[in-house]
Design a protein around this motif. Structure first.
Motif, mmCIF file in Angstrom:
data_model
loop_
_atom_site.group_PDB
_atom_site.id
_atom_site.type_symbol
_atom_site.label_atom_id
_atom_site.label_comp_id
_atom_site.label_asym_id
_atom_site.label_seq_id
_atom_site.Cartn_x
_atom_site.Cartn_y
_atom_site.Cartn_z
ATOM 1 N N HIS A 375 0.844 -1.191 0.000
ATOM 2 C CA HIS A 375 0.000 0.000 0.000
ATOM 3 C C HIS A 375 0.886 1.250 0.000
ATOM 4 C CE1 HIS A 375 0.743 -1.077 4.278
ATOM 5 N NE2 HIS A 375 1.032 0.214 4.358
ATOM 6 N N ALA A 376 0.341 2.389 -0.429
ATOM 7 C CA ALA A 376 1.079 3.647 -0.329
ATOM 8 C C ALA A 376 1.391 3.900 1.146
ATOM 9 C CB ALA A 376 0.253 4.792 -0.905
ATOM 10 N N PRO A 377 2.655 4.074 1.497
ATOM 11 C CA PRO A 377 3.031 4.059 2.914
ATOM 12 C C PRO A 377 2.708 5.352 3.652
ATOM 13 C CG PRO A 377 4.966 4.439 1.557
ATOM 14 C CD PRO A 377 3.831 4.179 0.603
ATOM 15 N N ARG A 378 2.454 5.211 4.926
ATOM 16 C CA ARG A 378 2.380 6.375 5.799
ATOM 17 C C ARG A 378 3.780 6.960 5.941
ATOM 18 N NH1 ARG A 378 0.901 4.651 11.069
ATOM 19 N NH2 ARG A 378 1.797 2.649 10.474
ATOM 20 N N LEU A 379 3.853 8.208 6.294
ATOM 21 C CA LEU A 379 5.138 8.892 6.419
ATOM 22 C C LEU A 379 6.030 8.178 7.431
ATOM 23 C CD1 LEU A 379 7.040 11.264 5.860
ATOM 24 C CD2 LEU A 379 5.804 12.572 7.606
ATOM 25 N N GLY A 380 7.178 7.712 6.943
ATOM 26 C CA GLY A 380 8.123 7.035 7.826
ATOM 27 C C GLY A 380 7.690 5.640 8.245
ATOM 28 N N GLU A 381 6.789 5.045 7.508
ATOM 29 C CA GLU A 381 6.281 3.728 7.901
ATOM 30 C C GLU A 381 7.383 2.673 7.957
ATOM 31 O OE1 GLU A 381 3.029 0.463 6.226
ATOM 32 O OE2 GLU A 381 2.681 2.605 5.922
ATOM 33 N N HIS A 382 8.403 2.816 7.123
ATOM 34 C CA HIS A 382 9.445 1.793 7.049
ATOM 35 C C HIS A 382 10.801 2.292 7.559
ATOM 36 C CE1 HIS A 382 6.382 0.815 3.957
ATOM 37 N NE2 HIS A 382 6.527 -0.384 4.473
ATOM 38 N N THR A 383 10.802 3.410 8.276
ATOM 39 C CA THR A 383 12.074 3.967 8.739
ATOM 40 C C THR A 383 12.834 2.968 9.599
ATOM 41 O OG1 THR A 383 11.223 6.231 8.654
ATOM 42 C CG2 THR A 383 13.160 5.844 10.014
ATOM 43 N N ARG A 384 12.183 2.416 10.605
ATOM 44 C CA ARG A 384 12.868 1.462 11.481
ATOM 45 C C ARG A 384 13.345 0.240 10.694
ATOM 46 N NH1 ARG A 384 8.849 3.418 15.098
ATOM 47 N NH2 ARG A 384 9.738 4.127 17.110
ATOM 48 N N GLU A 385 12.476 -0.302 9.872
ATOM 49 C CA GLU A 385 12.806 -1.505 9.110
ATOM 50 C C GLU A 385 14.040 -1.292 8.240
ATOM 51 O OE1 GLU A 385 9.545 -3.507 6.887
ATOM 52 O OE2 GLU A 385 10.728 -2.979 5.114
ATOM 53 N N GLU A 396 20.222 2.530 18.349
ATOM 54 C CA GLU A 396 20.668 3.635 17.500
ATOM 55 C C GLU A 396 19.495 4.247 16.741
ATOM 56 O OE1 GLU A 396 24.979 2.962 15.751
ATOM 57 O OE2 GLU A 396 23.778 1.127 15.534
ATOM 58 N N VAL A 397 18.627 3.391 16.254
ATOM 59 C CA VAL A 397 17.455 3.880 15.519
ATOM 60 C C VAL A 397 16.586 4.732 16.427
ATOM 61 C CG1 VAL A 397 15.341 3.207 14.313
ATOM 62 C CG2 VAL A 397 17.468 1.931 13.904
ATOM 63 N N GLU A 398 16.333 4.255 17.622
ATOM 64 C CA GLU A 398 15.481 5.007 18.549
ATOM 65 C C GLU A 398 16.133 6.333 18.928
ATOM 66 O OE1 GLU A 398 12.381 4.145 19.025
ATOM 67 O OE2 GLU A 398 12.822 2.382 17.786
ATOM 68 N N ALA A 399 17.440 6.350 19.046
ATOM 69 C CA ALA A 399 18.139 7.600 19.357
ATOM 70 C C ALA A 399 18.002 8.590 18.201
ATOM 71 C CB ALA A 399 19.615 7.318 19.637
ATOM 72 N N MET A 400 18.091 8.118 16.970
ATOM 73 C CA MET A 400 17.912 9.000 15.810
ATOM 74 C C MET A 400 16.494 9.574 15.779
ATOM 75 S SD MET A 400 19.945 6.946 12.771
ATOM 76 C CE MET A 400 19.523 8.186 11.516
ATOM 77 N N GLY A 404 15.242 13.636 16.255
ATOM 78 C CA GLY A 404 14.669 14.269 15.069
ATOM 79 C C GLY A 404 15.504 14.094 13.814
ATOM 80 N N GLN A 405 16.479 13.182 13.866
ATOM 81 C CA GLN A 405 17.296 12.919 12.682
ATOM 82 C C GLN A 405 16.564 12.025 11.694
ATOM 83 O OE1 GLN A 405 20.393 11.145 14.905
ATOM 84 N NE2 GLN A 405 21.061 13.096 15.821
ATOM 85 N N ALA A 406 15.557 11.340 12.185
ATOM 86 C CA ALA A 406 14.682 10.501 11.379
ATOM 87 C C ALA A 406 13.301 10.563 12.015
ATOM 88 C CB ALA A 406 15.195 9.059 11.332
ATOM 89 N N ALA A 407 12.319 10.079 11.280
ATOM 90 C CA ALA A 407 10.954 10.049 11.814
ATOM 91 C C ALA A 407 10.309 8.740 11.395
ATOM 92 C CB ALA A 407 10.129 11.248 11.301
ATOM 93 N N ALA A 408 9.377 8.285 12.207
ATOM 94 C CA ALA A 408 8.693 7.017 11.935
ATOM 95 C C ALA A 408 7.202 7.174 12.176
ATOM 96 C CB ALA A 408 9.258 5.897 12.810
#
Length: 415
Positions: A375-385, A396-400, A404-408
């Protein structure tokens, strides 16, 4: 009716190709969706505020409008702040083994980010670095921004519409330039991937809107300006005829094109006017009809008023004269051809509920079927993955994300 899920494995002729998609709004996302539809793993890089096109049109939730939904299926969304070193570092990790980088900002903006072709090729010399932007970089317009409306105007479309209708200049009521240039970009990217297969080298590919659309429009309308000296002021007379329009019938409209000599004879026989081609030289041949196109189309308009739309559809089909219904935005949903071929798909989107989408029009006989697998993804839906696939530890991902260096995208809470 069937539902597709994001767990469907990639199939299609581009399965195994990795695309980093830095495009936004429509031209680039439409192109990258076509590539994703053919099986590529397209990773959509968005700023933490998201692609502007998410805001266009009615929607059930913020940032999930219909134009976005119809240009971003089969992709993964990763939200990164590229103005922060950690966000840029994550992007550069993605580029190491990518096959394609797509962008649609001006090349000068990519250079300011530290993502010029030379810098990206230094990371990955095999990459196809594809820019879809306004103007060829060798001309005086090189640094200008560009949008669909501007390119339509600059390539004569509003002028041609006014000339054909006798009215005021208007833009075509669809993002024609964005989509045509987007598809041109798909062709260029695929050609570059084929060249890389032979040579082992990547390439920089520029796909400019202005020059692409100028070639597209003037292929029809350069006309007598093709010659030196010019034979006329340009324009394709049949397309510019004010009578070239859907024909009004006794109870509605129909689209029909009586074109070849055979079609004209069959049409005139069916309406009881067999002698017209022999008696009136304006109808005698394709060339004479072209030279008298306003009169010819005007006569057809008078004839089509004599019957209902249903009567014309039966008559034209029996005479093997090309015709189609004049659909509106509701009636096209019930078109029997589109129904029979399963063109419209009802699918369950995890956040938007039941939505209607359109299947991939192309079919491949000897490749696994391309599918609407994501499906068309929500903003940052796959950032963690995606970040964890790059080797980032969960902490490290959670720290980013916290910095605010990334968003999910938040988890979906089911009712």
């Amino acid at each position: 009716m069937r539902s597709e899920t994001s767990s469907t494995p990639a199939t299609g002729p581009l399965a195994g190709i990795k695309v980093i998609d830095m495009t936004s709004v429509l031209m680039g996302p439409f192109a990258s969706q076509a590539i994703a539809d053919m099986g590529a793993d397209v990773i959509k890089i968005e700023a933490p505020k998201g692609d502007l096109v998410r805001q266009i049109g009615p929607g059930r939730h913020e940032a999930m409008g219909p134009v976005y939904l119809n240009a971003n299926r089969n992709k993964r969304s990763v939200a990164l702040d590229l103005k922060q070193p950690q966000g840029m570092a994550a992007l550069k990790r993605l580029l190491v083994d990518a096959d394609v980088l797509m962008y649609n900002v001006r090349p000068q903006a990519m250079a300011r980010l530290g993502l010029s072709y030379e810098e990206v090729a230094g990371i990955n010399p095999r990459i196809v670095y594809a820019g879809l932007f306004g103007f060829d970089q060798d001309g005086p317009y090189a640094a200008r921004p560009a949008y669909d409306d501007l390119i339509q105007g600059a390539t004569t479309l509003p002028h041609l519409i006014a000339k054909a209708s006798g009215g005021i200049p208007r833009y075509v009521p669809t993002a024609m330039a964005d989509r045509i240039v987007g598809l041109t970009g798909v062709n260029a990217i695929l050609a570059s991937l084929l060249a890389r297969h032979r040579t082992g080298r990547g390439d920089r590919v520029d796909i400019p809107m202005f020059e692409t659309m100028a070639a597209f429009v003037l292929g029809d309308h350069l006309g007598g300006l093709t010659y030196e000296p010019a034979l006329d002021d340009g324009g394709y007379a049949r397309q510019l005829s004010p009578e070239r329009r859907p024909y009004q019938t006794r109870d509605g409209y129909i689209c029909a094109l009586v074109y070849t000599d055979k079609q004209w004879r069959e049409f005139l026989r069916a309406v009881g006017r067999e002698a017209l081609m022999d008696e009136d030289p304006r109808f005698a041949s394709y060339g004479s009809r072209s030279r008298n196109i306003d009169h010819v189309y005007g006569e057809l308009a008078r004839i089509f008023l004599e019957k209902t739309t249903a009567e014309w559809m039966t008559l034209l089909e029996e005479a093997d004269v090309p015709f189609m219904p004049m659909h509106d935005l509701l009636s096209i949903l019930d078109d029997p051809q589109l129904k029979a071929t399963g063109f419209f798909i009802d699918t369950d989107h995890p956040s938007e509920g039941r939505i209607r989408t359109m299947r991939i029009p192309v079919r491949w006989r000897n490749n696994p079927a391309a599918t609407v697998r994501r499906h068309a993804p929500r903003l940052g839906e796959h950032t963690r993955e995606v970040l964890m696939q790059l080797g980032y530890a969960p902490a490290e991902v959670e720290a980013m994300l916290a910095a605010g260096q990334a968003a999910a995208a938040p988890d979906i809470v089911q009712d």
